[in-house]
Design an enzyme around this catalytic site. Structure first.
Site, PDB file in Angstrom:
ATOM      1  N   CYS A 293       0.837  -1.192   0.000  1.00  0.00           N
ATOM      2  CA  CYS A 293       0.000   0.000   0.000  1.00  0.00           C
ATOM      3  C   CYS A 293       0.879   1.252   0.000  1.00  0.00           C
ATOM      4  CB  CYS A 293      -0.904   0.002   1.234  1.00  0.00           C
ATOM      5  SG  CYS A 293      -1.836   1.532   1.437  1.00  0.00           S
TER       6      CYS A 293
ATOM      7  N   GLU B 251       1.858  -5.703   9.073  1.00  0.00           N
ATOM      8  CA  GLU B 251       2.226  -4.328   8.693  1.00  0.00           C
ATOM      9  C   GLU B 251       3.253  -3.753   9.658  1.00  0.00           C
ATOM     10  OE1 GLU B 251       0.356   0.052   9.006  1.00  0.00           O
ATOM     11  OE2 GLU B 251      -0.989  -1.405   8.073  1.00  0.00           O
TER      12      GLU B 251
END
Length: 687
Positions: free
Chosen positions: A96, A126
């Site tokens: 992302c 993440e």
């Protein structure tokens, strides 16, 4: 029964991009396709991709070297990239863009010496990925209690957020951090789509009888949506598919709210909505319908603002770092303003002047900058707004403050509130400028001297303003000038004979003799160009526009206190400066010289002064006469201790060659020498 569907429910940009990357590979590639971990936290999507041949691996070594491997939206550590490279796999990076920015941010701040703190779940992929970009040295906090082991200190702290945490958690933890650390740099890196989704779900949950959150069991952002909504609606359920829906009593439940995590595909959401709608055919569904069926994808797309390149739009600042400002436009992707497109102000401090939550007007420059973001410019909007002000300044001949942003052929480009103004080299200053780069990144005051509205071209001049100011200053100076008046000025130039000083539009000369009470070889020994000085008018001629200035002050004259300092009969230590036929000049102190007559050096007769003294010699002498008015001091060395020249009796005997007796060569060399001398005598006689 009314069904209210959150407009922001479902795939975020990052997740959508990751799934799209895999689907594109399935259409184009025959090579094996791998995903590092599940491409998204949704079992239905992962199962669907697996059925089409996509293989999930948890270790790079599990993949064949000839395959494609997709990095999911969560991102990975630098070590994983290296393993992929070493393995020879074809990398398809679907990290992302928001997560990628956090990677770059923590790497930069770690290298600058900041201690990195990540607010989030230490076991979330993440967060693991982010930590890898600061050498796995970050401290990770998911609760305020996690901060208890941290000691208070003045070390530099940089704190970032897992993109999917709640705003509430971020505020709570950063508030606690501020109590422990004075030097803390905060970067609210919560994804704007996440914030929007959470805020919208929370608002819906306050007004419904039941709330349904759709998402994968392992989805972090889905769980947070559930936690937020549960605070406002007791009947809040988290489901993966329509098959997990609980029984609903439509007689008691009049309103149902639906939202979904970022990893939930639209077809799963659509299935849930259809199932809920069937419970009450008269129920109101607050989304778009197409041919009698719910078109969730269309509803999702239509919920966003429509923008085009060149549009001027308003948005809300949602974050910033040292180089960029992030803006929520209500579009499916956030906007980014590079610092150079935010302002031209050289003194701009982004951390002090940019505030999260402020509304801002910007120009859309690019819809997709290559990373899915919208590139914006605030500076150009400011320029559009400022254009009318600049035109008025041209019409009224009023000065304009600008900042030199670029050196170009024939001049410089200056910016005034985003409006670019060309300044020719001849108009940058009232003096010749050899290198225009000396004006780069400097403020400059201009008058607009040329204006072309069709071409939107402006030409400015600093010279006309400087000359006008000088003319006004010069007039005031000439009207008030008088001998003895003191002016403050600036040194403009130096020559061999003195220094020119601007005393207010008028250049006056300080002659080299007026610079110091001591001897000066060049003015640069006392002053340099640009020095601010205080000078006194010695004389002036208005007709010839000439002014003579004095720089040295009477109280600095060493003779000023000499009468008190030096008395007849005093013994002083002096330095021999120079010789004359009648004696030696000596220095008592810097600027005060005296004379020792040749008769006052030795007790014996001297043919010349240098027989007894040398330049630079320090000797004691007695003051025999002081004449302050004529700046004369007479001294005697012999009255203290005579310096007599060496006598002939004390000197060594010299041979004809000038050598001393000790230096006489052996007998055979004497014989050679006598022959040489004889030859010389013979040749002299013959001549």
């Amino acid at each position: 029964m009314e069904i209210i569907v959150a407009k922001s429910a479902g795939f975020c940009f990052g997740v959508n991009n990751a799934v799209k990357t895999v689907n594109n590979l399935l259409e184009k590639q025959k090579d094996p396709i791998y995903t590092y971990g599940p491409i998204i936290h949704n079992a239905q999507v992962v199962d669907f991709l697996t059925s089409r041949g996509v293989v999930k691996v948890d270790d790079i070594d599990e993949a064949d070297s000839n395959g494609h491997i997709v990095i999911r939206a969560h991102g990975v550590t630098p070590e994983i990239y290296k393993k992929i490279l070493d393995k020879g796999l074809i990398l398809e990076d679907a990290t992302c863009p928001y997560v990628k920015k956090i990677h770059n941010l923590v790497k930069e701040k770690c290298e600058e010496g900041y201690k990195i703190i990540i607010v989030g779940d230490k076991n979330h992929p993440e967060v693991i990925g982010i930590n890898g970009w600061c050498n796995n040295k970050a401290y990770i906090a998911d609760t305020v209690e996690d901060l208890e082991i941290l000691d208070e200190s003045d070390e530099k702290i940089c704190v970032v957020a897992q993109t999917t945490i709640t705003k509430e958690k971020w505020v709570e933890i950063t508030t606690a951090l501020k109590k422990k650390f004075e030097n803390i740099l905060e970067f609210d890196t919560i994804c704007s789509a996440t914030s929007k989704r959470q805020n919208e779900a929370e608002e819906i949950s306050k007004h419904v009888d039941m709330m349904v959150i759709i998402g994968g069991k392992s989805s972090s952002n889905t769980q947070k949506l559930y936690d937020i909504c549960k605070k406002h609606c007791n009947l809040t359920y988290k489901i993966e598919t329509s098959g997990d829906l609980p029984p609903v009593d439509i007689k008691k439940i009049k309103k149902i709210g639906i939202s979904a995590g970022a990893s939930t595909p639209d077809w799963v959401i659509e299935e849930v909505i259809k199932t809920m709608s069937e419970l009450n055919k008269q129920g109101k569904v607050d989304i778009v319908e197409k041919d009698g069926e719910i078109d969730f994808a269309n509803a999702f797309e239509n919920s966003f603002v429509r923008i085009q390149t060149g549009d001027t739009v308003k948005g809300k600042i949602i974050g910033f770092n040292s180089n960029e400002v992030f803006v929520d436009l209500g579009y499916k992707a956030d906007g980014i303003i590079p610092l150079e497109e935010y302002t031209d102000d050289p003194n701009f401090k982004i951390e002090k002047e940019v505030k999260v939550g402020d509304e801002i007007e910007v120009l859309v420059e690019t819809i997709n900058d290559g990373e899915g973001n919208v590139r914006l410019s605030k500076r150009k909007v400011d320029a559009i707004k400022s254009w009318d002000d600049i035109v008025k300044a041209y019409e009224n001949k009023t000065p304009v403050n600008a900042f030199v942003v670029e050196v170009v052929k024939g001049g410089v480009i200056a910016s005034s509130k985003g409006v670019r103004i060309f300044v020719p080299a001849s108009q940058v200053s009232d003096r010749y400028v050899k290198d225009l780069n000396e004006f780069l990144k400097r403020n400059i005051t201009l008058r607009i001297v040329e204006f072309n509205e069709k071409k939107r071209k402006l030409v400015g001049s600093a010279r006309v303003i400087i000359e006008e100011e000088k003319t006004a200053l010069a007039s005031n100076t000439w009207n008030s000038i008088e001998v003895g008046k003191v002016f403050k000025g600036s040194v403009k130039s130096l020559t061999d004979f003195g220094a020119f000083v601007d005393i207010g539009g008028v250049d006056g000369l300080i002659h080299i003799s007026e610079l110091s009470w001591t001897r000066v070889k060049h003015p640069s020994e006392v002053l340099k160009v640009g020095d601010n000085v205080e000078v006194t008018v010695i004389e002036f001629d208005k007709n010839k526009k000439k002014v003579s200035l004095g720089y040295r002050k009477i109280e600095d004259n060493p003779w000023y206190k000499a009468e008190e300092k030096y008395k007849v009969g005093d013994i002083v230590n002096v330095t021999v400066l120079r010789f004359a036929s009648f004696g030696a000049f000596v220095e008592l102190e810097k600027g005060v010289d005296g004379l020792v007559h040749i008769s006052q050096i030795s007790s014996k007769h001297l043919a010349k002064v240098e027989d007894a003294l040398e330049i630079g010699m320090k000797v004691d002498a007695k003051i025999v006469e002081v004449d302050i008015e004529n700046k004369k001091i007479s001294l005697s060395i012999k009255e203290v201790k005579p310096i007599d020249p060496p006598s002939k009796d004390d000197s060594e005997a010299k041979d004809a060659s000038g050598n001393s007796a000790d230096d006489v060569e052996p007998s055979e060399h004497k014989e050679d020498m006598s022959v040489t001398l004889g030859d010389i005598v013979s040749k002299t006689t013959e001549s």
